[in-house]
Write a protein that holds these residues in place. Structure first.
Motif, short mmCIF file in Angstrom:
data_model
loop_
_atom_site.label_atom_id
_atom_site.label_comp_id
_atom_site.label_asym_id
_atom_site.label_seq_id
_atom_site.Cartn_x
_atom_site.Cartn_y
_atom_site.Cartn_z
N GLY A 200 33.18 -28.58 40.59
CA GLY A 200 33.12 -27.13 40.48
C GLY A 200 31.96 -26.64 39.66
O GLY A 200 31.31 -25.64 40.00
N PHE A 201 31.65 -27.36 38.58
CA PHE A 201 30.52 -26.98 37.73
C PHE A 201 29.20 -27.05 38.50
O PHE A 201 28.38 -26.12 38.46
N LEU A 202 29.00 -28.14 39.24
CA LEU A 202 27.77 -28.29 40.00
C LEU A 202 27.69 -27.26 41.13
O LEU A 202 26.61 -26.72 41.41
N ALA A 203 28.82 -26.99 41.77
CA ALA A 203 28.82 -25.97 42.83
C ALA A 203 28.53 -24.59 42.25
O ALA A 203 27.85 -23.78 42.88
N LEU A 204 29.03 -24.35 41.05
CA LEU A 204 28.82 -23.04 40.42
C LEU A 204 27.36 -22.81 40.08
O LEU A 204 26.80 -21.75 40.38
N ILE A 205 26.70 -23.80 39.48
CA ILE A 205 25.31 -23.60 39.09
C ILE A 205 24.38 -23.55 40.31
O ILE A 205 23.28 -23.01 40.23
N GLU A 206 24.85 -24.11 41.44
CA GLU A 206 24.06 -24.03 42.68
C GLU A 206 24.51 -22.88 43.57
O GLU A 206 24.04 -22.74 44.69
N ARG A 207 25.44 -22.08 43.09
CA ARG A 207 25.92 -20.87 43.77
C ARG A 207 26.49 -21.17 45.16
O ARG A 207 26.27 -20.42 46.11
N ARG A 208 27.26 -22.23 45.23
CA ARG A 208 27.97 -22.54 46.48
C ARG A 208 29.38 -21.95 46.32
O ARG A 208 30.33 -22.64 45.98
N TRP A 209 29.48 -20.66 46.60
CA TRP A 209 30.66 -19.91 46.24
C TRP A 209 31.91 -20.33 47.01
O TRP A 209 33.02 -20.32 46.45
N ARG A 210 31.77 -20.67 48.28
CA ARG A 210 32.94 -21.09 49.05
C ARG A 210 33.54 -22.37 48.47
O ARG A 210 34.75 -22.54 48.38
N GLN A 211 32.66 -23.27 48.07
CA GLN A 211 33.14 -24.51 47.46
C GLN A 211 33.79 -24.24 46.11
O GLN A 211 34.83 -24.83 45.78
N VAL A 212 33.19 -23.35 45.33
CA VAL A 212 33.78 -22.98 44.05
C VAL A 212 35.18 -22.41 44.25
O VAL A 212 36.13 -22.77 43.53
N ALA A 213 35.32 -21.54 45.25
CA ALA A 213 36.63 -20.94 45.51
C ALA A 213 37.65 -21.99 45.95
O ALA A 213 38.81 -21.96 45.53
N ALA A 214 37.21 -22.93 46.79
CA ALA A 214 38.13 -23.97 47.26
C ALA A 214 38.58 -24.85 46.10
O ALA A 214 39.78 -25.18 45.98
N ILE A 215 37.65 -25.23 45.23
CA ILE A 215 38.00 -26.07 44.09
C ILE A 215 38.92 -25.32 43.14
O ILE A 215 39.91 -25.88 42.62
N GLY A 217 40.98 -23.04 43.96
CA GLY A 217 42.29 -22.99 44.61
C GLY A 217 43.06 -24.28 44.42
O GLY A 217 44.27 -24.26 44.14
N VAL A 218 42.38 -25.41 44.57
CA VAL A 218 43.04 -26.71 44.39
C VAL A 218 43.52 -26.86 42.95
O VAL A 218 44.66 -27.30 42.70
#
Length: 359
Positions: A200-215, A217-218
């Protein structure tokens, strides 16, 4: 340049940790660092009581009894703590074990290992054939060595196998598969939430918002599941039940050498060589095109073991396997990365000197 600095810094760190752990190893003349595989070691260690406990719980759950009532009863009978609540393992693996039995667990483990080999052979497509072959050989060797009657009832084994597969998927294009396997791992053993947080941290700093939301949610679902687990344990435990000793092992980097040697082929080696090969995989992982997730996970969970794992928590190391030792196959790539750094600096220095002379 950032990639080269990462290769150099992780290599220096790995060598420093190896030297420190080799020098700080306690006197083990009476009990040398693991000389056997997990299957042989657990038969001689008190932790074998753990595997017996998990099998007994699964057998009674298969007979139709309530997981938490059975777990509380068997914990008391065998002098296991019920405080804090997470000394009672999550019920997921017990229910799967009850449903498919030991034979089914073995089949599932071998299928997952085969899947991990295929995923990682593809994931290392930008490396040479020799590196890819050595990597999957190490993966197969490490995985096969831990698929034992003792290991398949350990929650850490399944957590490590599922996370091994998760790391093999591309975080940008295949993130749903990565999240799915990491989610499966966290519902077996809580440790995997650290992997999800790193993702989630790596997705957040790379602005991959759908992945952030999925993580997110999990993690939210897992938090609810953990809350229900807490309430269920509270319902069946008594004030007189045992309290677990604190997790304040503070064993330092020697913990990783000792624990990894007990569950892998590193236990067949002299302590200095085992210490070196314990930490060099971290340097190898730095040569990946996208190295931050495995580095954050392995370094982070390695720190957890070094700081918190007691000597009888050695099975925690299974959470890093079988993927971790695959990093040894990539040491050559790391070395080339470091040498390119030196060559580049040498060329830049030579060019600057030539320009100075010309001027």
């Amino acid at each position: 340049m950032q990639a080269r600095l990462l290769c150099l810094s992780t290599t220096v760190l790995a060598l420093a940790l190896a030297l420190a752990s080799a020098l700080l190893q306690p006197d083990r003349t009476d009990a040398p660092v693991g000389l056997t595989s997990l299957a042989a070691t657990t038969s001689d260690l008190p932790e074998n009581r753990d595997t017996q406990l998990y099998r007994a719980i699964a057998a009674r759950v298969a007979a139709g009894e309530n997981y938490y009532e059975v777990a509380a009863e068997l914990h008391r009978e065998r002098s296991y703590p019920l405080f804090p609540f997470f000394t009672v393992r999550l019920p997921t693996l017990a229910h799967v074990n009850a449903a498919i039995g030991s034979s089914g667990l073995f089949v599932a483990a071998w299928l997952l290992l085969l899947g991990a080999i295929l995923v990682w052979f593809r994931a290392l497509a930008d490396h040479g054939l020799v590196t890819r072959t050595l990597a999957v050989a190490l993966l197969a060797l490490g995985g096969a060595a831990t698929i034992t009657p003792a290991a398949i009832v350990l929650h850490e084994f399944w957590c490590g196998l599922l996370l091994t597969i998760a790391m093999g998927f591309q975080p940008r294009k295949e993130w749903p598969m990565q999240v799915a396997f990491a989610a499966a791992a966290v519902f077996v053993r809580e440790f995997a939430v650290l992997f999800l947080l790193a993702m989630g941290f790596l997705a957040l700093i790379e602005r991959r918002w759908r992945q952030v939301a999925a993580i997110a949610g999990v993690i939210g679902l897992f938090a609810a599941f953990l809350a229900l687990h807490y309430l269920a344990v509270v319902e069946v435990r008594l004030p007189a039940d045992l309290q677990s000793p604190p997790w304040t092992g503070l064993r330092g980097p020697t913990a990783l050498v000792q624990d990894l040697a007990r569950v892998s082929w590193l236990g067949l080696l002299p302590i200095p060589l085992a210490a070196l090969l314990t930490f060099l995989p971290l340097a190898g992982w730095s040569s990946l095109a996208r190295p931050m997730l495995p580095i954050l996970w392995f370094a982070g969970f390695g720190a957890v073991i070094a700081l918190f794992a007691r000597p009888n928590n050695e099975y925690w190391i299974l959470t890093m396997l079988p993927a971790y030792l695959v990093g040894l196959a990539m040491i050559g790539s790391t070395w080339r990365c470091i040498m390119q750094t030196g060559i580049s600096r040498g060329r830049a220095g030579g060019a600057a000197a030539f320009d100075s002379i010309q001027s």
